[in-house]
Design an enzyme around this catalytic site. Structure first.
Site, PDB file in Angstrom:
ATOM      1  N   ARG A 272       9.308   7.021 128.133  1.00 42.52           N
ATOM      2  CA  ARG A 272      10.039   5.888 127.522  1.00 42.52           C
ATOM      3  C   ARG A 272      10.429   6.108 126.201  1.00 42.52           C
ATOM      4  O   ARG A 272      11.462   5.388 125.541  1.00 42.52           O
ATOM      5  CB  ARG A 272       9.128   4.586 127.666  1.00 42.52           C
ATOM      6  CG  ARG A 272       9.322   3.953 128.855  1.00 42.52           C
ATOM      7  CD  ARG A 272       8.227   2.737 129.033  1.00 42.52           C
ATOM      8  NE  ARG A 272       7.065   2.891 128.969  1.00 42.52           N
ATOM      9  CZ  ARG A 272       5.919   1.861 128.921  1.00 42.52           C
ATOM     10  NH1 ARG A 272       6.470   0.834 128.851  1.00 42.52           N
ATOM     11  NH2 ARG A 272       4.778   2.580 129.101  1.00 42.52           N
TER      12      ARG A 272
ATOM     13  N   ALA B 185      -1.717  13.811 125.854  1.00 36.66           N
ATOM     14  CA  ALA B 185      -1.315  14.883 126.861  1.00 36.66           C
ATOM     15  C   ALA B 185       0.218  14.531 127.416  1.00 36.66           C
ATOM     16  O   ALA B 185       0.885  14.880 128.141  1.00 36.66           O
ATOM     17  CB  ALA B 185      -2.104  15.294 128.250  1.00 36.66           C
ATOM     18  N   GLY B 186       0.318  12.932 127.172  1.00 34.73           N
ATOM     19  CA  GLY B 186       1.437  12.278 127.812  1.00 34.73           C
ATOM     20  C   GLY B 186       2.841  12.642 127.287  1.00 34.73           C
ATOM     21  O   GLY B 186       2.717  13.049 126.154  1.00 34.73           O
TER      22      GLY B 186
END
Length: 454
Positions: free
Chosen positions: A15, A10-11
């Site tokens: 970065r 889900a992230g």
């Protein structure tokens, strides 16, 4: 016993600095999520749930019917993410693998070993751990006096003594499905991040008197997560070296592994030689005893035995055995080239069929054409297949000879064993065994240069 898997994906991957969900960034020829999915399926999972958040629609499009996708609208931690799979696994009573979607180096054999150990011990949970020389950023595995796992502490919540522990939690687990989701609801966000940590499930199970086991991973590299493009490039190097090592052990010669790029789905036969600066990608299959490279890029192609290809780009094509291509050829999708054929330098072929033994040696464009066997196409020949609106076909029957610098204005057919004179522009069909000459008669004007000067 049935095995299911939940992949936590889900992230957003801030970065990565990308509009693409982190788990869909490609490494080794496929998205990271694709590698993880293959690993859990390879370990025996018959039911896979992917927990997605950012870019959920893109994740669904990639997975298709390979896995069920559930949404974690708010990223409140890994335990909260796993809870989103509860409904999808409502009737499931077997063992459950939980893995992260950003670990593309994870092997199916590692997961298989984890599941086997879990079932042999009868543990409620078995976690995969690793010894890290520098465990910074990872949760530490805290063991009891008898060596059993009692809890996992995240780095931000660890005491100075706990930070000295080098055994880390990899984020890979095997749970008994029964009672798991009830236990997850007992987890609270009482930590530095204010999140629901899946790692807290270990302490809850231990407090209930349920056994928790751990399996140590021999190669910690397998579970390195990808958070930025630098780490992505390092994972690419690892996967590439794995592929090349496997191929070399199977009888393929890779002249310079440092400059050779072969994706995981590529298949190569014995005694084939891969020369430097070669890219083999997609669903490419290369036969036995070929020489590929240097400086070639081949994607989604089927290549026969004894083929030689150098300094060429090929995509979506089929190449027959003992054919030679290059240097500097461009073979575009939809092209089928027969056996013992020759495609030489600065030749482009698009969506065409080239028969056995035919030659297109140099400086030609062939598009939307059907070329028979033992046809010779002279230098500078062009199939004029496009009128600005529609594409048309050129047919060159067996044995035809096309002289240099010929324009074949499609739709047009050159018959069997016919000859087209050099410098012709062919706009009408040429009968079998005929000679076609289509050029202006040469005129010489005497003293033309002298007259121009005056």
């Amino acid at each position: 016993m049935e095995l299911a898997a939940v992949i936590l994906a889900a992230g957003k991957g801030t970065r990565m600095k990308s509009d693409l969900p982190k788990v869909l960034h490609r490494v080794g020829g496929r998205p990271m999520l694709g590698h993880v999915l293959r690993a859990v399926v390879g370990a025996g999972a018959t039911n896979t749930v992917v927990v997605a958040g950012f870019g959920v629609q893109q994740v669904r499009e990639f997975l298709g019917d390979q896995a069920r996708v559930v949404l974690q609208e708010e990223q409140l931690g890994t335990a909260h993410a796993l809870l989103q799979a509860e409904q999808a696994l409502a009737d499931f009573a077997g063992d459950l693998l939980v893995v992260c979607g950003d670990t593309p180096l994870l092997r199916a054999s590692t997961l298989t070993g984890l599941v086997q150990a879990h079932r042999q011990t009868g543990a409620a949970a078995t976690l995969l751990t690793a010894e890290m020389p520098d465990p910074g950023g990872y949760g530490r595995v805290i063991r009891s006096a008898d060596g059993g796992v009692c809890r996992i502490v995240e780095q931000k919540d660890a005491s100075p003594e706990e930070l000295l522990v080098r055994e880390i939690n990899t984020g890979v687990y095997c749970f008994k499905g029964a009672g798991l989701f009830e236990a997850l609801r007992e987890i609270s966000p009482a930590n530095a991040q204010g999140e629901y940590y899946l790692t807290d499930i270990i302490q809850i199970l231990v407090q209930r008197g349920l056994p928790v086991q751990a399996v140590s991973l021999a190669d910690p590299q397998e579970v390195q997560g990808i958070n930025d493009r630098l780490q992505l490039s390092r994972a690419e190097q690892v996967l590439r070296q794995r592929v090349l090592a496997d191929l070399m052990l199977q009888g393929v010669t890779v002249m310079d592994p440092a400059t050779t790029y072969i994706e995981q789905d590529v298949k190569i036969g014995r005694d084939t030689v891969i020369l430097p600066f070669t890219f083999l990608q997609g669903q490419t299959e290369v036969g036995n005893c070929c020489v590929i490279g240097p400086g070639s890029r081949i994607t989604d192609c089927l290549i026969g035995d004894g083929v030689e290809i150098q300094y060429a780009v090929l995509a979506g094509s089929r190449i027959g055995s003992h054919t030679v291509i290059g240097p500097y050829a461009y073979i575009r999708p939809g092209t089928v080239i027969g056996e013992h054929a020759k495609v030489g330098d600065f030749v482009e072929i698009k969506k065409s069929t080239i028969g056995n033994g035919s030659k297109i040696p140099h400086l030609s464009y062939v598009g939307d054409a059907v070329i028979g066997e033992k046809v010779n196409v002279g230098a500078g020949t062009i199939t004029c297949n496009y009128d600005g609106k529609n594409k048309y076909q050129t047919v060159l029957e067996d044995g035809a000879f096309i002289g240099s610098n010929t324009n074949l204005v499609a739709p047009v057919k050159v018959g069997r064993d016919a000859v087209v004179a050099a410098g012709s522009t062919i706009t009408k069909d040429v009968p079998a065994e005929a000679l076609a000459v289509a050029r202006e008669r040469q005129t010489n004007l005497a003293d033309w240069v002298k007259k121009k000067r005056k």
